[in-house]
Design an enzyme around this catalytic site. Structure first.
Site, PDB file in Angstrom:
ATOM      1  N   SER A 254      26.330  38.936   5.003  1.00 17.53           N
ATOM      2  CA  SER A 254      27.237  39.287   6.100  1.00 17.53           C
ATOM      3  C   SER A 254      27.144  40.778   6.390  1.00 17.53           C
ATOM      4  CB  SER A 254      28.679  38.923   5.726  1.00 17.53           C
ATOM      5  OG  SER A 254      29.546  39.500   6.667  1.00 17.53           O
TER       6      SER A 254
ATOM      7  N   MET B 108      35.337  39.879  15.270  1.00 19.07           N
ATOM      8  CA  MET B 108      36.806  39.854  15.137  1.00 19.07           C
ATOM      9  C   MET B 108      37.425  40.531  16.348  1.00 19.07           C
ATOM     10  SD  MET B 108      37.079  41.096  11.222  1.00 19.07           S
ATOM     11  CE  MET B 108      36.111  40.351   9.920  1.00 19.07           C
TER      12      MET B 108
ATOM     13  N   HIS C 221      24.512  36.788   8.852  1.00 17.89           N
ATOM     14  CA  HIS C 221      25.864  36.389   9.246  1.00 17.89           C
ATOM     15  C   HIS C 221      26.548  37.562   9.938  1.00 17.89           C
ATOM     16  CE1 HIS C 221      29.512  33.872   8.692  1.00 17.89           C
ATOM     17  NE2 HIS C 221      30.157  35.024   8.507  1.00 17.89           N
TER      18      HIS C 221
ATOM     19  N   MET D   5      36.441  28.651   4.929  1.00 23.59           N
ATOM     20  CA  MET D   5      36.809  30.016   4.544  1.00 23.59           C
ATOM     21  C   MET D   5      37.398  29.992   3.135  1.00 23.59           C
ATOM     22  SD  MET D   5      35.927  31.940   7.043  1.00 23.59           S
ATOM     23  CE  MET D   5      36.525  33.436   6.241  1.00 23.59           C
TER      24      MET D   5
ATOM     25  N   GLY E 224      28.833  39.110   1.660  1.00 27.31           N
ATOM     26  CA  GLY E 224      28.908  40.436   2.265  1.00 27.31           C
ATOM     27  C   GLY E 224      28.817  41.516   1.211  1.00 27.31           C
ATOM     28  N   SER E 225      29.977  41.826   0.588  1.00 19.56           N
ATOM     29  CA  SER E 225      30.029  42.902  -0.406  1.00 19.56           C
ATOM     30  C   SER E 225      29.037  42.677  -1.539  1.00 19.56           C
ATOM     31  CB  SER E 225      31.422  42.996  -1.021  1.00 19.56           C
ATOM     32  OG  SER E 225      32.397  42.788  -0.055  1.00 19.56           O
TER      33      SER E 225
ATOM     34  N   ASP F 184      30.063  38.774  11.750  1.00 20.91           N
ATOM     35  CA  ASP F 184      31.488  38.483  11.894  1.00 20.91           C
ATOM     36  C   ASP F 184      32.069  39.166  13.122  1.00 20.91           C
ATOM     37  OD1 ASP F 184      32.128  36.898   9.541  1.00 20.91           O
ATOM     38  OD2 ASP F 184      31.569  38.678   8.403  1.00 20.91           O
TER      39      ASP F 184
ATOM     40  N   HIS G 110      29.928  34.283  13.533  1.00 23.27           N
ATOM     41  CA  HIS G 110      31.223  33.730  13.138  1.00 23.27           C
ATOM     42  C   HIS G 110      32.284  34.346  14.037  1.00 23.27           C
ATOM     43  CE1 HIS G 110      34.377  33.432   9.611  1.00 23.27           C
ATOM     44  NE2 HIS G 110      34.722  32.711  10.666  1.00 23.27           N
TER      45      HIS G 110
ATOM     46  N   ASP H 218      32.426  30.971   3.077  1.00 22.05           N
ATOM     47  CA  ASP H 218      32.514  32.349   3.539  1.00 22.05           C
ATOM     48  C   ASP H 218      33.712  33.063   2.925  1.00 22.05           C
ATOM     49  OD1 ASP H 218      32.215  34.678   4.920  1.00 22.05           O
ATOM     50  OD2 ASP H 218      32.712  33.862   6.886  1.00 22.05           O
ATOM     51  N   GLY H 219      33.417  34.094   2.122  1.00 23.73           N
ATOM     52  CA  GLY H 219      34.464  34.946   1.569  1.00 23.73           C
ATOM     53  C   GLY H 219      34.482  34.971   0.051  1.00 23.73           C
TER      54      GLY H 219
ATOM     55  N   MET I 201      35.730  35.023  14.975  1.00 21.17           N
ATOM     56  CA  MET I 201      37.135  35.027  14.552  1.00 21.17           C
ATOM     57  C   MET I 201      37.923  35.579  15.722  1.00 21.17           C
ATOM     58  SD  MET I 201      36.587  36.263  10.654  1.00 21.17           S
ATOM     59  CE  MET I 201      34.922  36.796  10.978  1.00 21.17           C
TER      60      MET I 201
HETATM   61  C1  DX5 Z   1      35.750  37.489   6.360  1.00 25.45           C
HETATM   62  C2  DX5 Z   1      34.364  37.299   6.917  1.00 25.45           C
HETATM   63  C3  DX5 Z   1      33.292  37.223   5.891  1.00 25.45           C
HETATM   64  C4  DX5 Z   1      33.081  38.491   5.127  1.00 25.45           C
HETATM   65  C5  DX5 Z   1      32.650  38.122   3.754  1.00 25.45           C
HETATM   66  O1  DX5 Z   1      36.651  37.466   7.400  1.00 25.45           O
HETATM   67  O2  DX5 Z   1      34.304  36.103   7.680  1.00 25.45           O
HETATM   68  O3  DX5 Z   1      32.059  36.800   6.459  1.00 25.45           O
HETATM   69  O4  DX5 Z   1      32.125  39.346   5.704  1.00 25.45           O
HETATM   70  O5  DX5 Z   1      32.642  39.258   2.994  1.00 25.45           O
HETATM   71  P1  DX5 Z   1      32.668  39.210   1.401  1.00 25.45           P
HETATM   72  O6  DX5 Z   1      31.422  38.491   0.986  1.00 25.45           O
HETATM   73  O7  DX5 Z   1      32.678  40.651   1.023  1.00 25.45           O
HETATM   74  O8  DX5 Z   1      33.913  38.470   1.005  1.00 25.45           O
HETATM   75 ZN    ZN Z   2      32.257  35.310   8.290  1.00 25.90          ZN
END
Ligand code: DX5
Ligand code: ZN
Length: 225
Positions: free
Chosen positions: A10, A39, A35, A139, A199-200, A37, A68, A177-178, A70
């Protein structure tokens, strides 16, 4: 039985000052998807990328672009994000009254249709539209921010969905995801996931390419339930 899975780093966790280099790194890695995101500060309490940025990231990426959304009113934006380069377009169940229609509109544009559910939403609510969805995104944190802790009760949700998909012989993918990392990826795959978003765990690691390789090694030892 050996099984393969898809890894979707991500970009939300990347260094935005070096976005091109970060996408280049993903291009050279063993990850399958990118991926992204989106928002809107309304559906979730955070803002991230808009259409122009998604467009330039999609242009730079040689991986499948997994967007994705959101956002509220996804109906009004799916065309624009598809034009920007989104190949998989995932909207939220909680953001629309018309899951079936929206999925059909996404497929009609030539994109793949995904539907995401928040942690409180039972996955069974999507059982009647599984044929219309290329992917269900479960999620495993509350959407809006990276770097949160994985909600372990999600594992049961994954298995319930995987059983339904297998019983009905469907090809719908399950994306998680998450809070996904090397410490819990195997458990999540064993529960029945097909796509892991990270992501992280990828971007905040010392050597993201090596971390991605470690993720991809997990598949050799992972089995479906
Ligand atoms: C959260 C996002 C995720 C996010 C995941 O709202 O939809 O895609 O980037 O990040 P990590 O892997 O750090 O939880
Ligand atoms: Zn996401």
């Amino acid at each position: 039985m050996e099984r393969k899975f898809i890894l979707a780093p991500s970009i939300l966790a990347a260094d935005f000052g070096q976005l091109n280099q970060e996408i280049d790194m993903i291009n050279q890695s063993e990850a399958e998807w990118l991926h992204v995101d989106v928002m809107d500060g309304h559906f979730v309490p955070n803002l991230s990328f808009g259409i122009p940025l998604v467009k330039s990231m999609a242009k730079a990426s040689n991986k499948l672009v997994d967007v994705h959304l959101m956002i509220s009113n996804p109906e009004s934006y799916i065309h624009k994000y598809h034009e920007a380069g989104a190949e998989m377009l995932t909207f939220h169940y909680e953001a629309t009254d018309h899951v079936h229609s929206l999925a059909q509109q996404i497929r009609a544009m030539g994109a793949k249709a995904g539907c995401a559910i928040n942690p409180h939403t039972p996955v069974e609510l999507l059982f009647d539209v599984l044929e219309d969805l290329d992917m269900v995104c479960i999620m495993s944190v509350n959407p809006g921010f990276g770097g949160q802790k994985f909600i372990y009760r999600t594992l049961n949700k994954i298995t319930r969905l995987r059983n339904e998909i297998d019983q009905r012989n469907l090809s719908t993918l399950i994306e998680i995801d998450g809070g996904v990392g090397l410490h819990n990826a195997e458990k999540i795959l064993q529960a029945g996931a097909h796509v892991l978003v990270a992501g992280s765990a990828v971007f905040k690691s010392d050597d993201p390419i090596a971390t991605i390789r470690k993720f991809k090694e997990i598949e050799k030892n992972s089995y479906t339930v």
